[in-house]
Design a protein around this motif. Structure first.
Motif: not given
Length: 298
Positions: A129-157
């Motif tokens: 459906l959709y894609h975008f570049k977060v950073i030029p390096q690895t994004v290791r992990v995703i977490a979703l908030s309890k209501d799934q309205k927010q998303m946290a991404l953890g990067g190599k930077d």
């Protein structure tokens, strides 16, 4: 509180991924082997090799009767657990896929990994459906908030990026870790985000403003997983330092260390993944020593 109950053997190479199955008292494991393995917590034994894979598996994720299998090759297999067959292969990522999550109210799967891209897939027809570049390096992990309205991404930077999961707009950038982010979880209570890093620190970020409220020197090396108990006020962490630690999720106190160095049962190499059984009776850990260890909680 937690003691070694059983060790499951069978994998021939390091294990990177665990996931609870929809079926009670069963779970899956996979890694640098040629297949995804199904295990039973009732018999404490091997059930079967669920599906063969062509490259290492970095993440497993169950949603309903579907098991998503993220591979080093960049492809994601969609395995129907009822039909016991692969029903789709999701091809977009050019490098290894490290994490997968589902946003249930949008009927979407999100994936990210070594190429630094975030991809959004339809669970209706598995189209991209959709894609975008977060950073030029690895994004290791995703977490979703309890209501799934927010998303946290953890990067190599070393930066944690918070997105609105409705439109994927960037809301916050959290700068405190000094090395790559390797684990992220929102508290089940919905009031904080916890992050772990190669800097061996745990950071606690209060919601909704993501203010840093606690820093914990938690391990000696990278923290590879954070897992909240499903019903009790505890969470577990595991690390490249071969140790598992149990913490209070309200007071952030350290309650238990499971490690060969502390003269308990434990792993002999890096621990890569932790999950609690769905009923909270067991903690399951695995890693580079090819062992799946089951710990009984009481």
């Amino acid at each position: 509180m937690l003691k070694h109950f059983h060790t499951l053997n069978g994998h021939q190479n390091p294990i990177y991924a665990l996931a609870n199955a929809p079926e009670k008292n069963t779970f899956f494991s996979a890694g640098n082997d040629k297949g995804v393995v199904k295990w039973s917590l009732e018999t404490m034994g091997f059930v079967k090799v669920l599906v063969p894979v062509q490259s290492s598996v970095y993440a497993l994720h169950c949603f309903g009767n579907l098991l998503f299998i993220a591979q080093r090759s960049g492809s994601i297999l969609v395995f129907n657990l009822d039909e016991e067959k692969v029903i789709a292969t999701l091809s977009f990522h050019q490098k290894g896929v490290f994490d997968l999550k589902t946003i249930s109210h949008k009927n979407e799967l999100i994936s990210t990994g070594e190429d630094g891209m975030l991809a959004v897939w339809s669970l209706a027809d598995f189209s991209l459906l959709y894609h975008f570049k977060v950073i030029p390096q690895t994004v290791r992990v995703i977490a979703l908030s309890k209501d799934q309205k927010q998303m946290a991404l953890g990067g190599k930077d070393g930066i944690i990026r918070i997105y609105n999961s409705e439109d994927y707009s960037l809301l916050h950038q959290l700068n405190s870790h000094t090395l790559p982010i390797t684990s992220l979880q929102y508290a089940p209570t919905g009031d904080y985000l916890i992050s772990g890093s190669r800097d061996a620190q745990l950071k606690i970020w209060s919601l909704p403003d993501y203010e840093l409220i606690n820093s914990i020197a938690a391990h000696m090396f990278s923290i590879y997983a954070i897992a909240f108990h499903p019903t009790q006020p505890y969470y577990a962490t595991c690390s490249q330092d071969k140790g598992i630690k149990i913490w209070g999720s309200q007071d952030f106190r350290l309650y238990k260390i499971l490690s060969l160095e502390k003269n308990t049962e434990g792993h002999s190499h890096s621990i890569n993944k932790l999950i609690w059984s769905t009923d909270g009776a067991y903690l399951i850990s695995t890693g580079d020593d090819r062992q799946v260890m089951v710990w009984k909680f009481n």
